[in-house]
Scaffold this motif. Structure first.
Motif, mmCIF file in Angstrom:
data_model
loop_
_atom_site.group_PDB
_atom_site.id
_atom_site.type_symbol
_atom_site.label_atom_id
_atom_site.label_comp_id
_atom_site.label_asym_id
_atom_site.label_seq_id
_atom_site.Cartn_x
_atom_site.Cartn_y
_atom_site.Cartn_z
ATOM 1 N N LYS A 1 0.817 -1.215 0.000
ATOM 2 C CA LYS A 1 0.000 0.000 0.000
ATOM 3 C C LYS A 1 0.852 1.267 0.000
ATOM 4 O O LYS A 1 0.370 2.340 -0.297
ATOM 5 C CB LYS A 1 -0.912 -0.003 1.234
ATOM 6 N N ALA A 2 2.101 1.129 0.377
ATOM 7 C CA ALA A 2 2.971 2.296 0.480
ATOM 8 C C ALA A 2 3.671 2.552 -0.840
ATOM 9 O O ALA A 2 3.981 1.647 -1.596
ATOM 10 C CB ALA A 2 3.998 2.095 1.582
ATOM 11 N N SER A 3 3.921 3.813 -1.129
ATOM 12 C CA SER A 3 4.622 4.177 -2.361
ATOM 13 C C SER A 3 5.535 5.363 -2.081
ATOM 14 O O SER A 3 5.307 6.133 -1.157
ATOM 15 C CB SER A 3 3.633 4.538 -3.466
ATOM 16 N N VAL A 4 6.584 5.494 -2.892
ATOM 17 C CA VAL A 4 7.512 6.601 -2.759
ATOM 18 C C VAL A 4 7.248 7.590 -3.881
ATOM 19 O O VAL A 4 7.206 7.231 -5.050
ATOM 20 C CB VAL A 4 8.970 6.106 -2.842
ATOM 21 N N ASP A 5 7.041 8.834 -3.503
ATOM 22 C CA ASP A 5 6.788 9.878 -4.485
ATOM 23 C C ASP A 5 8.096 10.237 -5.176
ATOM 24 O O ASP A 5 9.070 10.626 -4.540
ATOM 25 C CB ASP A 5 6.205 11.108 -3.779
ATOM 26 N N ALA A 6 8.136 10.120 -6.498
ATOM 27 C CA ALA A 6 9.356 10.387 -7.262
ATOM 28 C C ALA A 6 9.805 11.834 -7.139
ATOM 29 O O ALA A 6 10.974 12.152 -7.352
ATOM 30 C CB ALA A 6 9.140 10.029 -8.732
ATOM 31 N N ASP A 7 8.893 12.726 -6.766
ATOM 32 C CA ASP A 7 9.262 14.130 -6.616
ATOM 33 C C ASP A 7 10.008 14.387 -5.307
ATOM 34 O O ASP A 7 10.666 15.408 -5.146
ATOM 35 C CB ASP A 7 8.006 15.015 -6.651
ATOM 36 N N PRO B 1 15.005 -1.226 10.550
ATOM 37 C CA PRO B 1 13.723 -1.140 9.836
ATOM 38 C C PRO B 1 13.260 -2.519 9.381
ATOM 39 O O PRO B 1 14.049 -3.305 8.851
ATOM 40 C CB PRO B 1 14.059 -0.243 8.637
ATOM 41 N N LEU B 2 11.978 -2.799 9.581
ATOM 42 C CA LEU B 2 11.402 -4.075 9.159
ATOM 43 C C LEU B 2 10.556 -3.941 7.908
ATOM 44 O O LEU B 2 10.325 -4.925 7.209
ATOM 45 C CB LEU B 2 10.550 -4.666 10.292
ATOM 46 N N ASN B 3 10.089 -2.736 7.630
ATOM 47 C CA ASN B 3 9.232 -2.493 6.467
ATOM 48 C C ASN B 3 10.088 -1.943 5.325
ATOM 49 O O ASN B 3 10.688 -0.872 5.451
ATOM 50 C CB ASN B 3 8.120 -1.517 6.834
ATOM 51 N N HIS B 4 10.118 -2.646 4.208
ATOM 52 C CA HIS B 4 10.977 -2.250 3.097
ATOM 53 C C HIS B 4 10.557 -0.919 2.470
ATOM 54 O O HIS B 4 11.341 -0.294 1.757
ATOM 55 C CB HIS B 4 10.989 -3.340 2.031
ATOM 56 N N PRO C 1 7.386 9.234 6.885
ATOM 57 C CA PRO C 1 6.756 8.257 5.980
ATOM 58 C C PRO C 1 5.240 8.372 5.990
ATOM 59 O O PRO C 1 4.630 8.620 7.032
ATOM 60 C CB PRO C 1 7.212 6.909 6.551
ATOM 61 N N GLU C 2 4.644 8.184 4.829
ATOM 62 C CA GLU C 2 3.190 8.198 4.691
ATOM 63 C C GLU C 2 2.741 6.911 3.997
ATOM 64 O O GLU C 2 3.472 6.326 3.208
ATOM 65 C CB GLU C 2 2.734 9.420 3.887
ATOM 66 N N GLY C 3 1.529 6.492 4.289
ATOM 67 C CA GLY C 3 0.973 5.304 3.650
ATOM 68 C C GLY C 3 1.607 4.004 4.113
ATOM 69 O O GLY C 3 1.549 2.997 3.405
#
Length: 278
Positions: A61-67, A149-152, A226-228
């Motif tokens: 569900k998490a994503s990294v914003d390219a901006d 960190p456990l969440n990639h 971090p979001e999402g």
């Protein structure tokens, strides 16, 4: 000389007996040594298998914003303030190397060891880490050795606009107040220079991060987090701190409990450039 009263045949038998005895004694010592080495290897394997964290979670569900992040062409300095944490370090280094490689983050570790009898000065060690790394790396992460960190999807990619607090209060297993920026904090080299590094005034455990939060706010930075992320404070990180063996030095001297305001902060800033010249 000891065999002067013995016949020649007796001397031969006795010499052979002594030779056999020496050989058996040598074999016994070798066997004991091999057994000891085997036990040591077994204990080491058991230690690593018991303490090593499980495979980090990937949150779809998490994503990294390219901006907000850029990976290519950057190199991360992983700066770890260190003293008497070898057990944690043997887990931290291979785990974090694999974690960062999976995110395709070019990185180099800087383990800054305080080798004296004075009280621990985490901020000073981080400043030294900056001085050692900023010619080779263009961004850095201020990283506790006992927090993994456990969440990639907790990204270590290059933060363009502002500092990025990976171990956010809503995710950290222990600290949840809004201004908390400890644990794992990501900044570019220019951002760290802009806030003039961290103060060297805090000895013992704590408060240097709270003061650093005020430095970043004074410099006009908004601290991003971090979001999402679907994981929370119980499963986003592994905190491998042993409270019994690793008692924190929480003694306060004079006004060390106070977080300096802006006016005091201006007078107390210690330039990392001046430290470098000295």
């Amino acid at each position: 000389m000891l065999l002067s009263g013995v016949s020649s045949s007796g001397k031969t038998v006795l010499s052979r007996s002594l030779g056999i005895f020496r050989l058996l004694r040598m074999k016994t010592l070798i066997l004991i040594l091999l057994v000891a080495m085997g036990v040591s290897i077994l204990l080491m394997t058991s230690f690593l298998s018991c303490d090593a964290p499980k495979q980090e979670k990937v949150d779809p569900k998490a994503s990294v914003d390219a901006d907000d992040f850029v990976g290519d062409g950057h190199r991360l300095a992983v700066i770890v303030p260190f003293r008497d944490r070898f057990d944690e370090l043997t887990i931290f280094l291979p785990y974090m190397s694999r974690f960062l490689n999976q995110q395709k983050v070019k990185h180099k570790f800087y383990i800054i060891n305080q080798n004296d009898n004075l009280r621990f000065n985490r901020a000073a060690l981080l400043n030294i880490g900056y001085l050692k790394s900023h010619h080779e790396c263009d961004y850095l992460v201020l990283h506790d050795v006992d927090l993994l960190p456990l969440n990639h999807n907790l990204s270590y990619l290059y933060p363009i606009h502002s500092p990025f607090h990976i171990s956010a209060p809503e995710l950290h297993p222990r600290y949840h107040y809004e201004t908390f920026v400890g644990g794992i904090l990501l900044l570019t080299v220019s951002q760290y220079e802009h806030v003039n590094g961290m103060t060297n005034n805090f000895w013992g455990w704590g408060r240097e991060d709270d003061e650093f939060y005020h430095r970043m706010k004074e410099a006009g930075y908004q601290v991003y987090r971090p979001e999402g992320i679907s994981t929370g404070p119980t499963d986003s990180f592994l905190h491998i701190h042993d409270k019994v063996r690793r008692k924190r030095d929480q003694k306060r001297i004079y006004n060390q409990k106070e977080v300096p305001g802006i006016s005091l902060l201006k007078s107390n800033k210690q330039s990392v450039q001046k430290v470098e010249k000295n």
